[in-house]
Scaffold this motif. Structure first.
Motif, PDB file in Angstrom:
ATOM      1  N   ASP A   1       0.848  -1.179   0.000  1.00  0.00           N
ATOM      2  CA  ASP A   1       0.000   0.000   0.000  1.00  0.00           C
ATOM      3  C   ASP A   1       0.895   1.245   0.000  1.00  0.00           C
ATOM      4  O   ASP A   1       1.825   1.332   0.815  1.00  0.00           O
ATOM      5  CB  ASP A   1      -0.887  -0.017   1.256  1.00  0.00           C
ATOM      6  CG  ASP A   1      -1.732   1.221   1.361  1.00  0.00           C
ATOM      7  OD1 ASP A   1      -2.635   1.396   0.531  1.00  0.00           O
ATOM      8  OD2 ASP A   1      -1.461   2.032   2.286  1.00  0.00           O
ATOM      9  N   PRO A   2       0.665   2.220  -0.897  1.00  0.00           N
ATOM     10  CA  PRO A   2       1.529   3.391  -0.977  1.00  0.00           C
ATOM     11  C   PRO A   2       1.620   4.177   0.334  1.00  0.00           C
ATOM     12  O   PRO A   2       2.712   4.561   0.752  1.00  0.00           O
ATOM     13  CB  PRO A   2       0.894   4.241  -2.069  1.00  0.00           C
ATOM     14  CG  PRO A   2       0.059   3.312  -2.864  1.00  0.00           C
ATOM     15  CD  PRO A   2      -0.359   2.223  -1.932  1.00  0.00           C
ATOM     16  N   ILE A   3       0.497   4.396   0.993  1.00  0.00           N
ATOM     17  CA  ILE A   3       0.503   5.173   2.237  1.00  0.00           C
ATOM     18  C   ILE A   3       1.251   4.417   3.332  1.00  0.00           C
ATOM     19  O   ILE A   3       2.026   5.007   4.095  1.00  0.00           O
ATOM     20  CB  ILE A   3      -0.933   5.527   2.680  1.00  0.00           C
ATOM     21  CG1 ILE A   3      -1.644   6.382   1.612  1.00  0.00           C
ATOM     22  CG2 ILE A   3      -0.922   6.233   4.030  1.00  0.00           C
ATOM     23  CD1 ILE A   3      -0.985   7.719   1.319  1.00  0.00           C
ATOM     24  N   GLU A   4       1.050   3.101   3.396  1.00  0.00           N
ATOM     25  CA  GLU A   4       1.779   2.304   4.387  1.00  0.00           C
ATOM     26  C   GLU A   4       3.280   2.341   4.118  1.00  0.00           C
ATOM     27  O   GLU A   4       4.082   2.394   5.046  1.00  0.00           O
ATOM     28  CB  GLU A   4       1.269   0.863   4.414  1.00  0.00           C
ATOM     29  CG  GLU A   4      -0.109   0.705   5.020  1.00  0.00           C
ATOM     30  CD  GLU A   4      -0.192   1.229   6.441  1.00  0.00           C
ATOM     31  OE1 GLU A   4       0.733   0.979   7.248  1.00  0.00           O
ATOM     32  OE2 GLU A   4      -1.183   1.913   6.750  1.00  0.00           O
ATOM     33  N   ALA A   5       3.665   2.321   2.836  1.00  0.00           N
ATOM     34  CA  ALA A   5       5.079   2.398   2.480  1.00  0.00           C
ATOM     35  C   ALA A   5       5.657   3.746   2.913  1.00  0.00           C
ATOM     36  O   ALA A   5       6.775   3.812   3.438  1.00  0.00           O
ATOM     37  CB  ALA A   5       5.263   2.200   0.979  1.00  0.00           C
ATOM     38  N   ILE A   6       4.903   4.815   2.709  1.00  0.00           N
ATOM     39  CA  ILE A   6       5.350   6.150   3.125  1.00  0.00           C
ATOM     40  C   ILE A   6       5.516   6.192   4.638  1.00  0.00           C
ATOM     41  O   ILE A   6       6.534   6.651   5.153  1.00  0.00           O
ATOM     42  CB  ILE A   6       4.362   7.235   2.645  1.00  0.00           C
ATOM     43  CG1 ILE A   6       4.403   7.344   1.122  1.00  0.00           C
ATOM     44  CG2 ILE A   6       4.672   8.584   3.307  1.00  0.00           C
ATOM     45  CD1 ILE A   6       3.264   8.144   0.517  1.00  0.00           C
TER      46      ILE A   6
ATOM     47  N   LYS B   1       6.126  11.911  -6.708  1.00  0.00           N
ATOM     48  CA  LYS B   1       7.481  12.297  -7.099  1.00  0.00           C
ATOM     49  C   LYS B   1       8.270  12.774  -5.885  1.00  0.00           C
ATOM     50  O   LYS B   1       9.443  12.446  -5.727  1.00  0.00           O
ATOM     51  CB  LYS B   1       7.431  13.398  -8.158  1.00  0.00           C
ATOM     52  CG  LYS B   1       6.983  12.925  -9.512  1.00  0.00           C
ATOM     53  CD  LYS B   1       6.921  14.102 -10.487  1.00  0.00           C
ATOM     54  CE  LYS B   1       6.361  13.681 -11.822  1.00  0.00           C
ATOM     55  NZ  LYS B   1       6.237  14.833 -12.735  1.00  0.00           N
ATOM     56  N   PHE B   2       7.620  13.554  -5.030  1.00  0.00           N
ATOM     57  CA  PHE B   2       8.274  14.066  -3.828  1.00  0.00           C
ATOM     58  C   PHE B   2       8.702  12.913  -2.915  1.00  0.00           C
ATOM     59  O   PHE B   2       9.856  12.871  -2.460  1.00  0.00           O
ATOM     60  CB  PHE B   2       7.325  15.011  -3.077  1.00  0.00           C
ATOM     61  CG  PHE B   2       7.840  15.435  -1.736  1.00  0.00           C
ATOM     62  CD1 PHE B   2       8.777  16.451  -1.628  1.00  0.00           C
ATOM     63  CD2 PHE B   2       7.402  14.804  -0.581  1.00  0.00           C
ATOM     64  CE1 PHE B   2       9.261  16.845  -0.390  1.00  0.00           C
ATOM     65  CE2 PHE B   2       7.881  15.190   0.659  1.00  0.00           C
ATOM     66  CZ  PHE B   2       8.815  16.211   0.753  1.00  0.00           C
ATOM     67  N   PHE B   3       7.799  11.993  -2.652  1.00  0.00           N
ATOM     68  CA  PHE B   3       8.129  10.864  -1.773  1.00  0.00           C
ATOM     69  C   PHE B   3       9.192   9.958  -2.390  1.00  0.00           C
ATOM     70  O   PHE B   3      10.017   9.385  -1.679  1.00  0.00           O
ATOM     71  CB  PHE B   3       6.879  10.069  -1.405  1.00  0.00           C
ATOM     72  CG  PHE B   3       5.980  10.786  -0.432  1.00  0.00           C
ATOM     73  CD1 PHE B   3       6.462  11.245   0.772  1.00  0.00           C
ATOM     74  CD2 PHE B   3       4.648  11.019  -0.740  1.00  0.00           C
ATOM     75  CE1 PHE B   3       5.647  11.916   1.673  1.00  0.00           C
ATOM     76  CE2 PHE B   3       3.827  11.685   0.149  1.00  0.00           C
ATOM     77  CZ  PHE B   3       4.325  12.143   1.349  1.00  0.00           C
ATOM     78  N   TYR B   4       9.173   9.847  -3.707  1.00  0.00           N
ATOM     79  CA  TYR B   4      10.214   9.076  -4.398  1.00  0.00           C
ATOM     80  C   TYR B   4      11.582   9.703  -4.134  1.00  0.00           C
ATOM     81  O   TYR B   4      12.541   9.012  -3.794  1.00  0.00           O
ATOM     82  CB  TYR B   4       9.921   9.027  -5.900  1.00  0.00           C
ATOM     83  CG  TYR B   4      11.061   8.509  -6.733  1.00  0.00           C
ATOM     84  CD1 TYR B   4      11.368   7.154  -6.758  1.00  0.00           C
ATOM     85  CD2 TYR B   4      11.839   9.380  -7.490  1.00  0.00           C
ATOM     86  CE1 TYR B   4      12.420   6.668  -7.515  1.00  0.00           C
ATOM     87  CE2 TYR B   4      12.894   8.903  -8.258  1.00  0.00           C
ATOM     88  CZ  TYR B   4      13.177   7.552  -8.253  1.00  0.00           C
ATOM     89  OH  TYR B   4      14.224   7.086  -9.007  1.00  0.00           O
TER      90      TYR B   4
ATOM     91  N   GLU C   1      12.421  12.091  -1.744  1.00  0.00           N
ATOM     92  CA  GLU C   1      12.736  12.295  -0.329  1.00  0.00           C
ATOM     93  C   GLU C   1      12.944  10.995   0.446  1.00  0.00           C
ATOM     94  O   GLU C   1      13.786  10.921   1.326  1.00  0.00           O
ATOM     95  CB  GLU C   1      11.626  13.111   0.349  1.00  0.00           C
ATOM     96  CG  GLU C   1      11.548  14.539  -0.106  1.00  0.00           C
ATOM     97  CD  GLU C   1      12.718  15.372   0.353  1.00  0.00           C
ATOM     98  OE1 GLU C   1      13.146  15.247   1.516  1.00  0.00           O
ATOM     99  OE2 GLU C   1      13.216  16.169  -0.472  1.00  0.00           O
ATOM    100  N   LEU C   2      12.115   9.990   0.134  1.00  0.00           N
ATOM    101  CA  LEU C   2      12.140   8.760   0.928  1.00  0.00           C
ATOM    102  C   LEU C   2      12.710   7.563   0.174  1.00  0.00           C
ATOM    103  O   LEU C   2      12.926   6.502   0.766  1.00  0.00           O
ATOM    104  CB  LEU C   2      10.730   8.432   1.430  1.00  0.00           C
ATOM    105  CG  LEU C   2      10.067   9.506   2.296  1.00  0.00           C
ATOM    106  CD1 LEU C   2       8.634   9.084   2.634  1.00  0.00           C
ATOM    107  CD2 LEU C   2      10.861   9.767   3.541  1.00  0.00           C
ATOM    108  N   GLY C   3      12.901   7.706  -1.136  1.00  0.00           N
ATOM    109  CA  GLY C   3      13.457   6.604  -1.914  1.00  0.00           C
ATOM    110  C   GLY C   3      12.478   5.460  -2.142  1.00  0.00           C
ATOM    111  O   GLY C   3      12.890   4.329  -2.373  1.00  0.00           O
ATOM    112  N   ILE C   4      11.194   5.755  -2.101  1.00  0.00           N
ATOM    113  CA  ILE C   4      10.178   4.726  -2.342  1.00  0.00           C
ATOM    114  C   ILE C   4      10.008   4.570  -3.845  1.00  0.00           C
ATOM    115  O   ILE C   4       9.809   5.562  -4.550  1.00  0.00           O
ATOM    116  CB  ILE C   4       8.837   5.094  -1.679  1.00  0.00           C
ATOM    117  CG1 ILE C   4       9.019   5.262  -0.177  1.00  0.00           C
ATOM    118  CG2 ILE C   4       7.766   4.054  -1.999  1.00  0.00           C
ATOM    119  CD1 ILE C   4       7.808   5.834   0.530  1.00  0.00           C
ATOM    120  N   PRO C   5      10.082   3.369  -4.383  1.00  0.00           N
ATOM    121  CA  PRO C   5       9.947   3.171  -5.831  1.00  0.00           C
ATOM    122  C   PRO C   5       8.616   3.702  -6.353  1.00  0.00           C
ATOM    123  O   PRO C   5       7.575   3.584  -5.692  1.00  0.00           O
ATOM    124  CB  PRO C   5      10.027   1.654  -6.013  1.00  0.00           C
ATOM    125  CG  PRO C   5      10.694   1.147  -4.776  1.00  0.00           C
ATOM    126  CD  PRO C   5      10.326   2.100  -3.676  1.00  0.00           C
ATOM    127  N   ALA C   6       8.672   4.277  -7.537  1.00  0.00           N
ATOM    128  CA  ALA C   6       7.464   4.820  -8.161  1.00  0.00           C
ATOM    129  C   ALA C   6       6.404   3.732  -8.345  1.00  0.00           C
ATOM    130  O   ALA C   6       5.201   4.002  -8.224  1.00  0.00           O
ATOM    131  CB  ALA C   6       7.812   5.459  -9.493  1.00  0.00           C
TER     132      ALA C   6
END
Length: 118
Positions: free
Chosen positions: A58-63, A103-106, A108-113
């Motif tokens: 889940d994207p939010i959980e990953a963030i 894009k910002f989270f990618y 800042e946090l290095g989470i894959p797109a």
């Protein structure tokens, strides 16, 4: 061993046992047995991809997980993503995650797109 698509757990177990035997025998990759082993591994991977598929996170959980790992709090994104209430609304699923935010989270946090856009 006859190489064919795997359709059952029994066939899967049989193919895995055969592969183990081939590894124990230390077959050469460029030999006929080595070629058969490579095909068997592809068949096993194909079966596992279908039968044991790993769901996308889940994207939010990953963030949230990356934020926790890096010691980042919601307030650290204020001004970069918007107001405190807006950041909170996004992370609590009351507002959608936009492409700009992804894009910002990618960055800042290095989470894959692929995770953020799932």
């Amino acid at each position: 061993m006859t190489l064919k698509t795997i359709k059952s757990e029994q066939e899967y177990d049989s193919m895995m046992a055969w592969v183990d035997e081939q590894f124990d025998r230390k077959v050469k990759p460029d030999s006929p047995d080595g070629e058969a082993l490579q095909v068997a591994l592809l068949l096993i991977k194909s079966y596992e991809d279908v039968q044991y598929a790993i769901p996308s996170p889940d994207p939010i959980e990953a963030i949230r997980l990356k934020m926790a790992e890096k010691g980042i709090h919601n307030k650290d994104f204020v001004g970069k993503l918007g107001s405190k209430s807006y950041v909170s609304a996004v992370l609590n699923r009351r507002k959608p995650l936009t492409l700009t935010m992804a894009k910002f989270f990618y960055k800042e946090l290095g989470i894959p797109a692929s995770v953020l856009l799932a």
